[in-house]
Enzyme design. Structure first.
Site, PDB file in Angstrom:
ATOM      1  N   ARG A 261     -20.124 -21.482  21.042  1.00  0.00           N
ATOM      2  CA  ARG A 261     -18.931 -20.817  21.553  1.00  0.00           C
ATOM      3  C   ARG A 261     -18.719 -19.562  20.731  1.00  0.00           C
ATOM      4  O   ARG A 261     -19.151 -19.469  19.580  1.00  0.00           O
ATOM      5  CB  ARG A 261     -17.707 -21.728  21.437  1.00  0.00           C
ATOM      6  CG  ARG A 261     -17.848 -23.056  22.203  1.00  0.00           C
ATOM      7  CD  ARG A 261     -16.618 -23.938  21.986  1.00  0.00           C
ATOM      8  NE  ARG A 261     -16.713 -25.189  22.727  1.00  0.00           N
ATOM      9  CZ  ARG A 261     -17.215 -26.324  22.238  1.00  0.00           C
ATOM     10  NH1 ARG A 261     -17.687 -26.346  20.983  1.00  0.00           N
ATOM     11  NH2 ARG A 261     -17.255 -27.420  22.971  1.00  0.00           N
ATOM     12  N   LYS A 286     -14.869 -27.179  18.350  1.00  0.00           N
ATOM     13  CA  LYS A 286     -13.784 -27.681  19.186  1.00  0.00           C
ATOM     14  C   LYS A 286     -13.527 -29.146  18.869  1.00  0.00           C
ATOM     15  O   LYS A 286     -14.464 -29.954  18.807  1.00  0.00           O
ATOM     16  CB  LYS A 286     -14.164 -27.515  20.662  1.00  0.00           C
ATOM     17  CG  LYS A 286     -13.008 -27.723  21.617  1.00  0.00           C
ATOM     18  CD  LYS A 286     -13.420 -27.353  23.027  1.00  0.00           C
ATOM     19  CE  LYS A 286     -12.253 -27.497  24.000  1.00  0.00           C
ATOM     20  NZ  LYS A 286     -12.635 -27.107  25.375  1.00  0.00           N
ATOM     21  N   HIS A 392     -19.267 -16.596  27.021  1.00  0.00           N
ATOM     22  CA  HIS A 392     -19.501 -18.022  27.281  1.00  0.00           C
ATOM     23  C   HIS A 392     -20.652 -18.232  28.253  1.00  0.00           C
ATOM     24  O   HIS A 392     -21.221 -19.336  28.317  1.00  0.00           O
ATOM     25  CB  HIS A 392     -18.228 -18.655  27.839  1.00  0.00           C
ATOM     26  CG  HIS A 392     -18.059 -20.091  27.452  1.00  0.00           C
ATOM     27  ND1 HIS A 392     -17.858 -20.508  26.148  1.00  0.00           N
ATOM     28  CD2 HIS A 392     -18.086 -21.223  28.195  1.00  0.00           C
ATOM     29  CE1 HIS A 392     -17.754 -21.824  26.117  1.00  0.00           C
ATOM     30  NE2 HIS A 392     -17.897 -22.288  27.346  1.00  0.00           N
ATOM     31  N   ARG A 395     -23.734 -19.471  26.568  1.00  0.00           N
ATOM     32  CA  ARG A 395     -23.731 -20.911  26.306  1.00  0.00           C
ATOM     33  C   ARG A 395     -24.116 -21.685  27.562  1.00  0.00           C
ATOM     34  O   ARG A 395     -24.889 -22.654  27.490  1.00  0.00           O
ATOM     35  CB  ARG A 395     -22.339 -21.309  25.817  1.00  0.00           C
ATOM     36  CG  ARG A 395     -22.132 -22.794  25.526  1.00  0.00           C
ATOM     37  CD  ARG A 395     -20.746 -22.992  24.906  1.00  0.00           C
ATOM     38  NE  ARG A 395     -20.280 -24.349  24.968  1.00  0.00           N
ATOM     39  CZ  ARG A 395     -20.519 -25.292  24.066  1.00  0.00           C
ATOM     40  NH1 ARG A 395     -21.263 -25.004  23.014  1.00  0.00           N
ATOM     41  NH2 ARG A 395     -20.032 -26.498  24.179  1.00  0.00           N
ATOM     42  N   HIS A 418     -20.283 -31.631  23.086  1.00  0.00           N
ATOM     43  CA  HIS A 418     -19.380 -32.236  24.062  1.00  0.00           C
ATOM     44  C   HIS A 418     -19.068 -33.676  23.670  1.00  0.00           C
ATOM     45  O   HIS A 418     -19.964 -34.421  23.263  1.00  0.00           O
ATOM     46  CB  HIS A 418     -20.008 -32.232  25.461  1.00  0.00           C
ATOM     47  CG  HIS A 418     -20.056 -30.874  26.083  1.00  0.00           C
ATOM     48  ND1 HIS A 418     -20.888 -30.564  27.149  1.00  0.00           N
ATOM     49  CD2 HIS A 418     -19.379 -29.735  25.807  1.00  0.00           C
ATOM     50  CE1 HIS A 418     -20.707 -29.304  27.491  1.00  0.00           C
ATOM     51  NE2 HIS A 418     -19.802 -28.773  26.690  1.00  0.00           N
ATOM     52  N   TYR A 427     -23.917 -28.962  34.339  1.00  0.00           N
ATOM     53  CA  TYR A 427     -25.093 -28.089  34.361  1.00  0.00           C
ATOM     54  C   TYR A 427     -26.191 -28.595  35.291  1.00  0.00           C
ATOM     55  O   TYR A 427     -27.159 -27.880  35.542  1.00  0.00           O
ATOM     56  CB  TYR A 427     -25.632 -27.906  32.938  1.00  0.00           C
ATOM     57  CG  TYR A 427     -24.631 -27.205  32.056  1.00  0.00           C
ATOM     58  CD1 TYR A 427     -24.303 -25.871  32.266  1.00  0.00           C
ATOM     59  CD2 TYR A 427     -23.965 -27.890  31.050  1.00  0.00           C
ATOM     60  CE1 TYR A 427     -23.355 -25.233  31.484  1.00  0.00           C
ATOM     61  CE2 TYR A 427     -23.023 -27.263  30.255  1.00  0.00           C
ATOM     62  CZ  TYR A 427     -22.720 -25.934  30.477  1.00  0.00           C
ATOM     63  OH  TYR A 427     -21.775 -25.310  29.709  1.00  0.00           O
TER      64      TYR A 427
END
Length: 445
Positions: A261, A286, A392, A395, A418, A427
């Site tokens: 990120r 995150k 982004h 990514r 994640h 994805y």
């Protein structure tokens, strides 16, 4: 810098200017709007000076607004001007404003001094105390500065919606319902924005007001859509990176090569790179999570060259009385010299030093996100891409290209950081399906 700001008609004292800008920041008013608020304050002071009005008399502000209305100012400008002067009232109750009239201007009788303010806290005072408490509750839990900014912003929007009609302790779930419905129906916000507002208010109620929402029914919810992310091909990625100048091109290569990120990339420090093991450690990602990703071998030499540049910049800064890099949490209290140590310097340092207002220290931050975003936008335009690509997007491209290369989804999940594999599953919609139409048993392969 603040002391050097002067206005053509009225010179605003530097102490007032500092307090005023500090209050704008405290109320989470976007920085790009500060110049507008200062402009209205200047106009108001000049108006009172010109007509010998007492700046604190209750009729001064309405008279000023009427003057602006006679000049055909737009409604939003009148509202902004009103708020700018109201902030001035709040922070400088005893400021002296020059009262000599300008030449050839008809004198207006000076209004009497305003009555003394009551000692009991007003609804406005209670609201701003609650919002300050919200900031403290977030800081105690070591949430990210971005979370603090967003939650505080939604609390202030909620305050403006309530319009001081209720004390904070009198709020209930019905107020939340009306606000969330207002966001969906009147403001037409995205579902993600409405959910963010919900989470911010849930935190505000639970940890500041000490109460729960209860059951929230009958709220008009913004329609949530499942958006498929924009992905660049390998050739498109190369084309964009070729159009970017240092150090932004290296930022782009890390975003794509490691799936970072933007905030994670710019927060990297020298100590996060382990070139011997070929591992890059992403800290405080995150959700306050750390993770490790492989260092791309293709850019290892460029990364080492950037490390050398940071080292030479540090030596130059130390010679100029540098106080160190900005540190997080209590690292500097625990290790007093850490801010000046090479390993703690940002890998992508800002071009200029920042002077801390409270202490006067000269510190260096990392590159600002907006500078990188602007560089990427220009590079995308120069490359002639027919896609809306952002930081982004690199990514998204990282994850999609790994999936195309037959990496398993769990590996990609860990590299992206994640928490839930369902987030990574998006994805599967960005790559071409290679599944055979006819189902077969593994025994028949």
């Amino acid at each position: 810098m603040l002391e050097s700001i002067k206005f053509a008609m009225i010179k605003i004292e530097s102490e007032l200017l500092k307090k005023y800008i500090f209050e704008l920041k405290r109320r989470a008013i976007p920085e790009y709007k500060h110049s507008y608020y200062l402009k209205w304050l200047r106009f108001f002071l000049d108006y009172c000076h010109k007509y010998r009005l007492n700046t604190h008399h209750e009729q001064s502000l309405p008279s000023f607004i009427e003057k602006l209305r006679s000049k055909h100012q737009a409604d939003f400008q009148l509202q902004q001007a009103h708020e700018a002067v109201a902030i001035y009232y709040d922070i400088m109750p005893g400021i002296h404003v020059p009262s000599q009239p300008s030449e050839n201007v008809k004198s207006i009788p000076q209004a009497p001094n305003p009555p003394e303010k009551k000692q009991l806290p007003t609804t406005k005072d209670k609201w701003w105390q609650a919002i300050d408490q919200l900031s403290n509750e977030i800081k105690v839990r070591h949430y990210s500065p971005k979370t603090l900014k967003i939650y505080r912003s939604w609390a202030i929007k909620y305050l403006r919606f309530i319009n001081y009609q209720k004390d904070p302790e009198d709020l209930d779930s019905e107020d939340v319902k009306q606000f969330l419905t207002h966001l969906a129906v009147d403001k037409k916000v995205a579902a993600s924005s409405q959910n963010l507002a919900f989470n911010a208010l849930l935190f505000f109620y639970r940890h500041v007001l000490g109460k729960e929402f209860g059951k929230i029914d009958g709220v008009v919810r913004a329609k949530k859509r499942k958006a498929i992310p924009v992905v660049l091909s390998k050739n498109e990625v190369d084309a964009v990176l070729e159009k970017m100048r240092p150090p932004f091109d290296l930022v782009g290569k890390l975003l794509y090569g490691c799936g970072l990120r933007l905030g994670e990339c710019l927060s990297l420090r020298i100590c996060d790179f382990n070139f011997d093991a070929g591992i890059l450690t992403v800290r405080n990602g995150k959700g306050k999570k750390d993770r490790s990703v492989p260092i791309p071998e293709a850019i290892e030499d460029e990364l080492k060259a950037q490390t050398d540049k940071v080292y030479h910049l540090l030596q130059s800064d130390l010679a100029d009385g540098f106080h160190g890099a900005f540190m997080y949490d209590s690292i500097e209290k625990k290790y007093r010299t850490a801010a000046k140590e090479f390993i703690w310097q940002f890998f992508f340092p800002a071009k200029t030093l920042t002077v801390v207002e409270e202490s006067g220290e000269k510190r260096r931050y990392h590159l600002h996100e907006s500078h990188v975003q602007r560089a990427i936008k220009k590079a995308v335009a120069k490359a002639g891409l027919m896609k809306r690509a952002t930081a982004h997007t690199f990514r998204h491209s990282f994850a999609s290209h790994l999936l195309e290369a037959n990496f398993d989804i769990r590996t990609i999940q860990e590299l992206l950081g994640h928490s839930d594999v369902r987030t990574t599953m998006i994805y599967t919609h960005t790559v071409k399906s290679t599944t055979l139409k006819e189902a077969k048993s593994p025994l028949d392969f």
